[in-house]
Design an enzyme around this catalytic site. Structure first.
Site, PDB file in Angstrom:
ATOM      1  CG  ASP A  32      24.385 -14.400 -50.003  1.00  9.15           C
ATOM      2  OD1 ASP A  32      24.030 -14.664 -48.846  1.00  9.15           O
ATOM      3  OD2 ASP A  32      25.096 -13.410 -50.293  1.00  9.15           O
ATOM      4  CG  ASP A  34      22.868  -9.037 -46.651  1.00 11.41           C
ATOM      5  OD1 ASP A  34      22.236  -7.978 -46.682  1.00 11.41           O
ATOM      6  OD2 ASP A  34      22.662  -9.940 -45.811  1.00 11.41           O
ATOM      7  N   GLY A  69      29.211 -12.576 -45.707  1.00  9.21           N
ATOM      8  CA  GLY A  69      28.747 -13.953 -45.511  1.00  9.21           C
ATOM      9  C   GLY A  69      28.758 -14.418 -44.067  1.00  9.21           C
ATOM     10  NE  ARG A  72      22.605  -8.762 -36.381  1.00  9.26           N
ATOM     11  CZ  ARG A  72      21.352  -8.851 -35.984  1.00  9.26           C
ATOM     12  NH1 ARG A  72      21.037  -8.627 -34.718  1.00  9.26           N
ATOM     13  NH2 ARG A  72      20.392  -9.175 -36.830  1.00  9.26           N
ATOM     14  CG  ASN A 139      17.784  -7.675 -40.012  1.00  7.33           C
ATOM     15  OD1 ASN A 139      16.887  -7.489 -39.190  1.00  7.33           O
ATOM     16  ND2 ASN A 139      19.061  -7.431 -39.728  1.00  7.33           N
ATOM     17  CG  ASP A 191      28.180 -11.430 -51.846  1.00 11.18           C
ATOM     18  OD1 ASP A 191      27.464 -12.264 -51.253  1.00 11.18           O
ATOM     19  OD2 ASP A 191      28.605 -10.404 -51.297  1.00 11.18           O
TER      20      ASP A 191
HETATM   21  C1  G6P Z   1      25.160 -11.362 -44.488  1.00 12.06           C
HETATM   22  C2  G6P Z   1      26.135 -10.253 -44.765  1.00 12.06           C
HETATM   23  C3  G6P Z   1      26.957  -9.952 -43.549  1.00 12.06           C
HETATM   24  C4  G6P Z   1      26.044  -9.727 -42.351  1.00 12.06           C
HETATM   25  C5  G6P Z   1      25.200 -10.971 -42.092  1.00 12.06           C
HETATM   26  C6  G6P Z   1      24.289 -10.838 -40.870  1.00 12.06           C
HETATM   27  O1  G6P Z   1      25.845 -12.547 -44.519  1.00 12.06           O
HETATM   28  O2  G6P Z   1      26.992 -10.614 -45.830  1.00 12.06           O
HETATM   29  O3  G6P Z   1      27.728  -8.812 -43.805  1.00 12.06           O
HETATM   30  O4  G6P Z   1      26.820  -9.449 -41.191  1.00 12.06           O
HETATM   31  O5  G6P Z   1      24.451 -11.229 -43.255  1.00 12.06           O
HETATM   32  O6  G6P Z   1      23.251  -9.935 -41.141  1.00 12.06           O
HETATM   33  P1  G6P Z   1      22.200  -9.456 -40.039  1.00 12.06           P
HETATM   34  O7  G6P Z   1      21.140  -8.738 -40.848  1.00 12.06           O
HETATM   35  O8  G6P Z   1      21.670 -10.675 -39.326  1.00 12.06           O
HETATM   36  O9  G6P Z   1      22.921  -8.545 -39.102  1.00 12.06           O
HETATM   37 MG    MG Z   2      26.394 -12.183 -49.496  1.00  7.74          MG
END
Ligand code: G6P
Ligand code: MG
Length: 242
Positions: A32, A34, A69, A72, A139, A191
Site C-alpha cells: 500500500d 499512503d 485506505g 477520496r 495520485n 496500514d
Molecule cells: C489512501 C489514503 C486515504 C486517501 C486515499 C485517496 O487510501 O489512505 O487517506 O483518502 O488514498 O487518495 P487521493 O490521493 O486519491 O485523494
Molecule cells: Mg494506507
C-alpha cells in the site's frame, strides 16, 4: 523478525496450502502507499481538515484515522455523514481537497519515505522479488515519482483500475496479475484495516503496520518498516506456514 512478539498467528488457516506438498514461495511484494511507503496520511489529514473547516463540518485527527485506505470519494461521504449534498457540490469539494493536497505534495522528495522503506526495496531487488504498489490514491503515480522509487517498483495500480475499492480484494488481485504472480505468491504491506481485509480476501500473506486494534487481523503485525529485513520476514512467514 525484529518484533517476533508481535507475530500474530490467528489467520494461519486463512491460506490453505493443503493441496500442495510444499508451501509456495513468495515471489512478489505489494505495498500500500499512503502510511506504508510515505507519511502522506498527515497531508491527507491537513487537507481534509481545511475543507471541513471551510464547510463548517466537525473533523479532527481521530476522524481522519477512520479514513485510512478509503478512496477520496468514500472519505468525503464519511465526513459528510447524514448531510445531504448535490453531486455537483460533492465533486467541487473532491476537486478542492485534491487541489490542496497537490500543493502539499508538489515539493515532496525522498525525505518523505518512511524509515526502512528504501532499504527494504533495495533488499527486494537484490533478492529478485517483484514489487508492486496497490493504492486507493489517484495520485499514486505522482507520489511515487516524487519519492524517486519508481526504478524499484515493477507495477503501480490503484483502485480506479478495478471495480471495487478496498476492502474488496480487487486491487491486490489485479496487482498480482500485473506482476504475473498467483495471489498466494504475494505478500502485502498495509496500514489500514480495510487494506488488511482486502489483502486477506485476496488470499495473500499480509503484514499489518500499526497498532493491533487497526491491523491485528494481519498474519504479522509490526509498528512500521524500520529495521525490517526481507530475510527475517521470510523466516517469519515460513514459521507460519508450519
Ligand atoms: C489512501 C489514503 C486515504 C486517501 C486515499 C485517496 O487510501 O489512505 O487517506 O483518502 O488514498 O487518495 P487521493 O490521493 O486519491 O485523494
Ligand atoms: Mg494506507
Amino acid at each position: 523478525m525484529t518484533k517476533s512478539s508481535n507475530l500474530t498467528q490467528d489467520n494461519r488457516s486463512s491460506l490453505d496450502f493443503t493441496e500442495e506438498s510444499t508451501p509456495p514461495q513468495i515471489r512478489g511484494v505489494i505495498f500500500d502507499m499512503d502510511g506504508v511507503i510515505t507519511d502522506t496520511i498527515e497531508y491527507h489529514y491537513q487537507t481534509w481538515q481545511q475543507l471541513a473547516d471551510e464547510e463548517g463540518i466537525p473533523f479532527n485527527r481521530e476522524a481522519n484515522e477512520a479514513l485510512r485506505g478509503l478512496s477520496r470519494r468514500d472519505s468525503l461521504l464519511k465526513i459528510l455523514g447524514s448531510r445531504s449534498c448535490s453531486e455537483a457540490k460533492i465533486q467541487e469539494m473532491l476537486d478542492r481537497k485534491n487541489r490542496y493536497y497537490l500543493e502539499f505534495i508538489q515539493n515532496m522528495n525522498s525525505d518523505r519515505l518512511l524509515p526502512g522503506v528504501e532499504k527494504l526495496l533495495n533488499e527486494l531487488r537484490a533478492a529478485n522479488i517483484k514489487t508492486g504498489i496497490a493504492s486507493a490514491s489517484q495520485n499514486v503515480h505522482r507520489v511515487v515519482e516524487r519519492l524517486g522509487i519508481g526504478d524499484r517498483i515493477d507495477v503501480i495500480t490503484n483502485v480506479y483500475n478495478v471495480n471495487r475499492p478496498k476492502p474488496a480484494p480487487d486491487v491486490f488481485v489485479y496487482a498480482a496479475e500485473e506482476l504475473g504472480l498467483l495471489p498466494k505468491e504475494c505478500l502485502v504491506f498495509e496500514d489500514a484495516e480495510s487494506g488488511v481485509e482486502a489483502a486477506l480476501a485476496a488470499r495473500m500473506w499480509v503484514v499489518g503496520l500499526g497498532p493491533g486494534d487497526r491491523v491485528g487481523q494481519a498474519h504479522i503485525v509490526l509498528p512500521n518498516l524500520q529495521g525490517v529485513h526481507w530475510s527475517d520476514l521470510l523466516l517469519a512467514i515460513q514459521s507460519l506456514q508450519g
